[in-house]
Motif scaffolding. Structure first.
Motif, PDB file in Angstrom:
ATOM      1  N   TYR A  79      53.257   5.795  29.937  1.00 30.76           N
ATOM      2  CA  TYR A  79      52.227   6.803  29.681  1.00 30.76           C
ATOM      3  C   TYR A  79      50.921   6.147  29.264  1.00 30.76           C
ATOM      4  O   TYR A  79      49.841   6.489  29.768  1.00 30.76           O
ATOM      5  CB  TYR A  79      52.724   7.765  28.601  1.00 30.76           C
ATOM      6  CG  TYR A  79      51.798   8.932  28.311  1.00 30.76           C
ATOM      7  CD1 TYR A  79      51.333   9.742  29.336  1.00 30.76           C
ATOM      8  CD2 TYR A  79      51.425   9.239  27.006  1.00 30.76           C
ATOM      9  CE1 TYR A  79      50.493  10.825  29.083  1.00 30.76           C
ATOM     10  CE2 TYR A  79      50.598  10.321  26.731  1.00 30.76           C
ATOM     11  CZ  TYR A  79      50.134  11.103  27.770  1.00 30.76           C
ATOM     12  OH  TYR A  79      49.303  12.174  27.504  1.00 30.76           O
ATOM     13  N   TRP A  80      50.991   5.187  28.372  1.00 31.31           N
ATOM     14  CA  TRP A  80      49.801   4.448  27.945  1.00 31.31           C
ATOM     15  C   TRP A  80      49.188   3.698  29.132  1.00 31.31           C
ATOM     16  O   TRP A  80      47.971   3.733  29.348  1.00 31.31           O
ATOM     17  CB  TRP A  80      50.164   3.490  26.817  1.00 31.31           C
ATOM     18  CG  TRP A  80      49.044   2.670  26.277  1.00 31.31           C
ATOM     19  CD1 TRP A  80      48.625   1.441  26.718  1.00 31.31           C
ATOM     20  CD2 TRP A  80      48.189   3.000  25.167  1.00 31.31           C
ATOM     21  NE1 TRP A  80      47.569   0.979  25.966  1.00 31.31           N
ATOM     22  CE2 TRP A  80      47.283   1.917  25.002  1.00 31.31           C
ATOM     23  CE3 TRP A  80      48.102   4.078  24.302  1.00 31.31           C
ATOM     24  CZ2 TRP A  80      46.311   1.903  24.007  1.00 31.31           C
ATOM     25  CZ3 TRP A  80      47.132   4.064  23.313  1.00 31.31           C
ATOM     26  CH2 TRP A  80      46.250   2.991  23.167  1.00 31.31           C
ATOM     27  N   ALA A  81      50.041   3.033  29.905  1.00 28.48           N
ATOM     28  CA  ALA A  81      49.554   2.213  31.020  1.00 28.48           C
ATOM     29  C   ALA A  81      48.914   3.057  32.116  1.00 28.48           C
ATOM     30  O   ALA A  81      47.950   2.623  32.758  1.00 28.48           O
ATOM     31  CB  ALA A  81      50.708   1.401  31.603  1.00 28.48           C
ATOM     32  N   GLU A  82      49.399   4.269  32.336  1.00 30.39           N
ATOM     33  CA  GLU A  82      48.880   5.117  33.417  1.00 30.39           C
ATOM     34  C   GLU A  82      47.737   6.024  32.974  1.00 30.39           C
ATOM     35  O   GLU A  82      46.963   6.498  33.807  1.00 30.39           O
ATOM     36  CB  GLU A  82      50.007   5.986  33.990  1.00 30.39           C
ATOM     37  CG  GLU A  82      51.067   5.207  34.750  1.00 30.39           C
ATOM     38  CD  GLU A  82      50.575   4.737  36.111  1.00 30.39           C
ATOM     39  OE1 GLU A  82      49.489   5.167  36.547  1.00 30.39           O
ATOM     40  OE2 GLU A  82      51.290   3.935  36.745  1.00 30.39           O
ATOM     41  N   THR A  83      47.634   6.278  31.655  1.00 25.72           N
ATOM     42  CA  THR A  83      46.666   7.263  31.183  1.00 25.72           C
ATOM     43  C   THR A  83      45.502   6.642  30.424  1.00 25.72           C
ATOM     44  O   THR A  83      44.355   7.022  30.634  1.00 25.72           O
ATOM     45  CB  THR A  83      47.370   8.304  30.279  1.00 25.72           C
ATOM     46  OG1 THR A  83      48.481   8.854  30.987  1.00 25.72           O
ATOM     47  CG2 THR A  83      46.430   9.432  29.890  1.00 25.72           C
ATOM     48  N   VAL A  84      45.781   5.689  29.545  1.00 29.03           N
ATOM     49  CA  VAL A  84      44.726   5.107  28.708  1.00 29.03           C
ATOM     50  C   VAL A  84      44.142   3.851  29.333  1.00 29.03           C
ATOM     51  O   VAL A  84      42.921   3.720  29.483  1.00 29.03           O
ATOM     52  CB  VAL A  84      45.267   4.806  27.291  1.00 29.03           C
ATOM     53  CG1 VAL A  84      44.197   4.127  26.449  1.00 29.03           C
ATOM     54  CG2 VAL A  84      45.758   6.085  26.616  1.00 29.03           C
ATOM     55  N   GLN A  87      49.140   3.307  17.509  1.00 24.44           N
ATOM     56  CA  GLN A  87      48.396   2.309  16.735  1.00 24.44           C
ATOM     57  C   GLN A  87      48.785   0.894  17.139  1.00 24.44           C
ATOM     58  O   GLN A  87      47.928   0.009  17.195  1.00 24.44           O
ATOM     59  CB  GLN A  87      48.623   2.553  15.245  1.00 24.44           C
ATOM     60  CG  GLN A  87      47.912   3.808  14.743  1.00 24.44           C
ATOM     61  CD  GLN A  87      48.192   4.083  13.282  1.00 24.44           C
ATOM     62  OE1 GLN A  87      49.330   4.282  12.874  1.00 24.44           O
ATOM     63  NE2 GLN A  87      47.153   4.106  12.471  1.00 24.44           N
ATOM     64  N   ARG A  88      50.047   0.677  17.432  1.00 20.64           N
ATOM     65  CA  ARG A  88      50.467  -0.653  17.886  1.00 20.64           C
ATOM     66  C   ARG A  88      49.820  -1.000  19.225  1.00 20.64           C
ATOM     67  O   ARG A  88      49.270  -2.092  19.403  1.00 20.64           O
ATOM     68  CB  ARG A  88      51.990  -0.696  17.998  1.00 20.64           C
ATOM     69  CG  ARG A  88      52.538  -2.005  18.577  1.00 20.64           C
ATOM     70  CD  ARG A  88      54.048  -2.044  18.509  1.00 20.64           C
ATOM     71  NE  ARG A  88      54.663  -0.986  19.299  1.00 20.64           N
ATOM     72  CZ  ARG A  88      54.898  -1.073  20.612  1.00 20.64           C
ATOM     73  NH1 ARG A  88      54.534  -2.181  21.289  1.00 20.64           N
ATOM     74  NH2 ARG A  88      55.481  -0.085  21.262  1.00 20.64           N
ATOM     75  N   ARG A  89      49.843  -0.068  20.150  1.00 20.46           N
ATOM     76  CA  ARG A  89      49.240  -0.341  21.458  1.00 20.46           C
ATOM     77  C   ARG A  89      47.715  -0.452  21.342  1.00 20.46           C
ATOM     78  O   ARG A  89      47.089  -1.255  22.049  1.00 20.46           O
ATOM     79  CB  ARG A  89      49.623   0.763  22.448  1.00 20.46           C
ATOM     80  CG  ARG A  89      51.110   0.845  22.700  1.00 20.46           C
ATOM     81  CD  ARG A  89      51.484   1.879  23.770  1.00 20.46           C
ATOM     82  NE  ARG A  89      52.912   2.162  23.711  1.00 20.46           N
ATOM     83  CZ  ARG A  89      53.846   1.376  24.238  1.00 20.46           C
ATOM     84  NH1 ARG A  89      53.489   0.272  24.886  1.00 20.46           N
ATOM     85  NH2 ARG A  89      55.121   1.689  24.146  1.00 20.46           N
ATOM     86  N   GLY A  90      47.130   0.358  20.466  1.00 24.87           N
ATOM     87  CA  GLY A  90      45.691   0.262  20.257  1.00 24.87           C
ATOM     88  C   GLY A  90      45.281  -1.096  19.724  1.00 24.87           C
ATOM     89  O   GLY A  90      44.269  -1.668  20.168  1.00 24.87           O
ATOM     90  N   ARG A  91      46.027  -1.615  18.769  1.00 22.47           N
ATOM     91  CA  ARG A  91      45.715  -2.962  18.225  1.00 22.47           C
ATOM     92  C   ARG A  91      45.828  -4.013  19.321  1.00 22.47           C
ATOM     93  O   ARG A  91      44.984  -4.923  19.413  1.00 22.47           O
ATOM     94  CB  ARG A  91      46.653  -3.295  17.069  1.00 22.47           C
ATOM     95  CG  ARG A  91      46.342  -2.547  15.775  1.00 22.47           C
ATOM     96  CD  ARG A  91      47.124  -3.120  14.612  1.00 22.47           C
ATOM     97  NE  ARG A  91      48.556  -2.944  14.781  1.00 22.47           N
ATOM     98  CZ  ARG A  91      49.250  -1.894  14.334  1.00 22.47           C
ATOM     99  NH1 ARG A  91      48.627  -0.899  13.722  1.00 22.47           N
ATOM    100  NH2 ARG A  91      50.551  -1.813  14.513  1.00 22.47           N
ATOM    101  N   GLN A  92      46.829  -3.903  20.155  1.00 23.29           N
ATOM    102  CA  GLN A  92      47.024  -4.888  21.219  1.00 23.29           C
ATOM    103  C   GLN A  92      45.873  -4.875  22.228  1.00 23.29           C
ATOM    104  O   GLN A  92      45.472  -5.930  22.737  1.00 23.29           O
ATOM    105  CB  GLN A  92      48.343  -4.619  21.946  1.00 23.29           C
ATOM    106  CG  GLN A  92      49.592  -4.911  21.113  1.00 23.29           C
ATOM    107  CD  GLN A  92      50.863  -4.459  21.811  1.00 23.29           C
ATOM    108  OE1 GLN A  92      50.834  -3.745  22.817  1.00 23.29           O
ATOM    109  NE2 GLN A  92      52.004  -4.864  21.277  1.00 23.29           N
ATOM    110  N   ASP A  93      45.337  -3.688  22.501  1.00 25.10           N
ATOM    111  CA  ASP A  93      44.339  -3.544  23.569  1.00 25.10           C
ATOM    112  C   ASP A  93      42.925  -3.323  23.051  1.00 25.10           C
ATOM    113  O   ASP A  93      42.010  -3.072  23.841  1.00 25.10           O
ATOM    114  CB  ASP A  93      44.730  -2.381  24.481  1.00 25.10           C
ATOM    115  CG  ASP A  93      46.012  -2.653  25.250  1.00 25.10           C
ATOM    116  OD1 ASP A  93      46.300  -3.835  25.520  1.00 25.10           O
ATOM    117  OD2 ASP A  93      46.735  -1.687  25.572  1.00 25.10           O
ATOM    118  N   GLY A  94      42.732  -3.411  21.741  1.00 25.94           N
ATOM    119  CA  GLY A  94      41.391  -3.243  21.189  1.00 25.94           C
ATOM    120  C   GLY A  94      40.865  -1.832  21.308  1.00 25.94           C
ATOM    121  O   GLY A  94      39.666  -1.616  21.526  1.00 25.94           O
ATOM    122  N   ILE A  95      41.734  -0.846  21.176  1.00 27.96           N
ATOM    123  CA  ILE A  95      41.364   0.565  21.283  1.00 27.96           C
ATOM    124  C   ILE A  95      41.641   1.235  19.950  1.00 27.96           C
ATOM    125  O   ILE A  95      42.751   1.157  19.428  1.00 27.96           O
ATOM    126  CB  ILE A  95      42.164   1.264  22.405  1.00 27.96           C
ATOM    127  CG1 ILE A  95      41.903   0.576  23.749  1.00 27.96           C
ATOM    128  CG2 ILE A  95      41.822   2.746  22.475  1.00 27.96           C
ATOM    129  CD1 ILE A  95      42.792   1.059  24.872  1.00 27.96           C
TER     130      ILE A  95
END
Length: 327
Positions: free
Chosen positions: A259-264, A306-314
């Protein structure tokens, strides 16, 4: 022997009922996320401000043009929704529009046709002079509420709509997979939906991702439901993603990653604002609460985002209720 069996069965049913009641009243606290709430913003000439009114109701305003997604305010309580018939509450809608400072709208656009998105939209359109915008299922919802065809705009995937300096593109999406919706196709409404009606009458209909651009150069994606259409958003660019998270906390790691990979990720966004995380069986005249654990797990959602945001600078930020903010 039969008496013992009946007693055992009754005891089992009582245990199940007790579990459901307890779980329906257990929910994550929102206190840990208060520091993430965006500040209210005074009117800024030429800029875009947004107001959030629960679920996926968002009001976009550039000082010249105002339009809204969903416009769902009535929020009937759970028992009435499950076992009765429901419809718009005109007094609650009027109060909510006043609280938002909305008197006129260019358009109201439900992201799909379930009741928690589309039920109030025709009355909101009547109250504000807005176009009701959506697919054929939305046309039937509008007709059932007595809205004239001239006050509705029917769109299909790939269409764009110009609202002042806003340009909206309608992208076919999917609902989050749940026992209520498969997430693999829409279930259309094919005749006028007269109200009040049972909740199951609001079938899914067309599901939209909205790609929004503004003449100021700002861009947004409104993803109302946590469904995935691989590649659908590959060419969408957005500064901010309003990310529907309903039932995402019940999905596994693989689904959340997809979902993160396809949407954000495709949008290049630098900010994600979660939406569709609140319990919409509770009224808007009290602070929002997260959806009960029985249905979703907002703690798990926020930890994952929050974990994915930290990884990708979002950055992950929360929207204030009813207050205007810069998205």
């Amino acid at each position: 022997m039969l008496t013992r069996l009946l007693v055992a069965l009754l005891a089992a049913l009582l245990l199940v009922a007790s579990f459901v009641v307890v779980q329906f009243n257990r929910r994550p606290s929102l206190a840990p996320y208060q520091s993430l709430t965006l500040p209210a913003s005074a009117e800024a000439t030429g800029g875009v401000r947004v107001r959030f009114a629960g679920v996926t109701t968002l009001v976009f305003d550039d000082g010249e043009t105002v339009w809204m997604t969903d416009g769902f305010f009535s929020r009937p309580p759970a028992l009435r929704t499950l076992f009765g018939r429901i419809g718009p509450d005109a007094s609650v809608i009027d109060q909510s529009l006043r609280r938002l400072g909305v008197t006129r709208l260019a358009a109201v656009i439900p992201v799909h046709a379930h009741y928690d998105h589309a039920m109030d939209a025709p009355l909101v359109a009547q109250r504000t002079g807005a176009l009701l915008v959506g697919g054929e299922s939305m046309r039937q919802i509008g007709r059932g509420s007595g809205l004239a065809d001239s006050q509705m705009r029917i769109v299909k995937a790939g269409d764009t709509l110009q609202l002042g300096k806003f340009t909206l593109r309608f992208i076919a999406s999917r609902h989050s997979p749940t026992p209520y919706s498969s997430g693999h196709g829409n279930d259309p409404i094919t005749e006028p939906l007269t109200l009040p009606a049972h909740v199951l009458r609001w079938r899914e209909g067309e599901v939209w991702s909205l790609a929004v651009t503004h003449a100021s150069g700002r861009s947004f994606l409104v993803q109302g439901s946590a469904g995935i259409v691989p590649g659908a958003l590959a060419h969408v660019r957005a500064d901010t993603v309003f990310l529907g998270t309903g039932t995402l906390g019940k999905k596994d790691e693989a689904y959340r990653a997809a979902y993160w990979a396809e949407t954000v990720k495709p949008t290049g966004a630098r900010r994600v604002i979660p939406i569709h995380w609140d319990d919409f069986t509770l009224p808007l005249d009290r602070p929002l609460q997260a959806t009960p654990y029985l249905i979703d797990d907002f703690e798990a959602v926020m930890a994952d985002l929050q974990r994915r945001g930290r990884q990708d600078g979002i950055e992950i930020r929360m929207p204030p209720l009813f207050e205007p903010f810069v998205p």
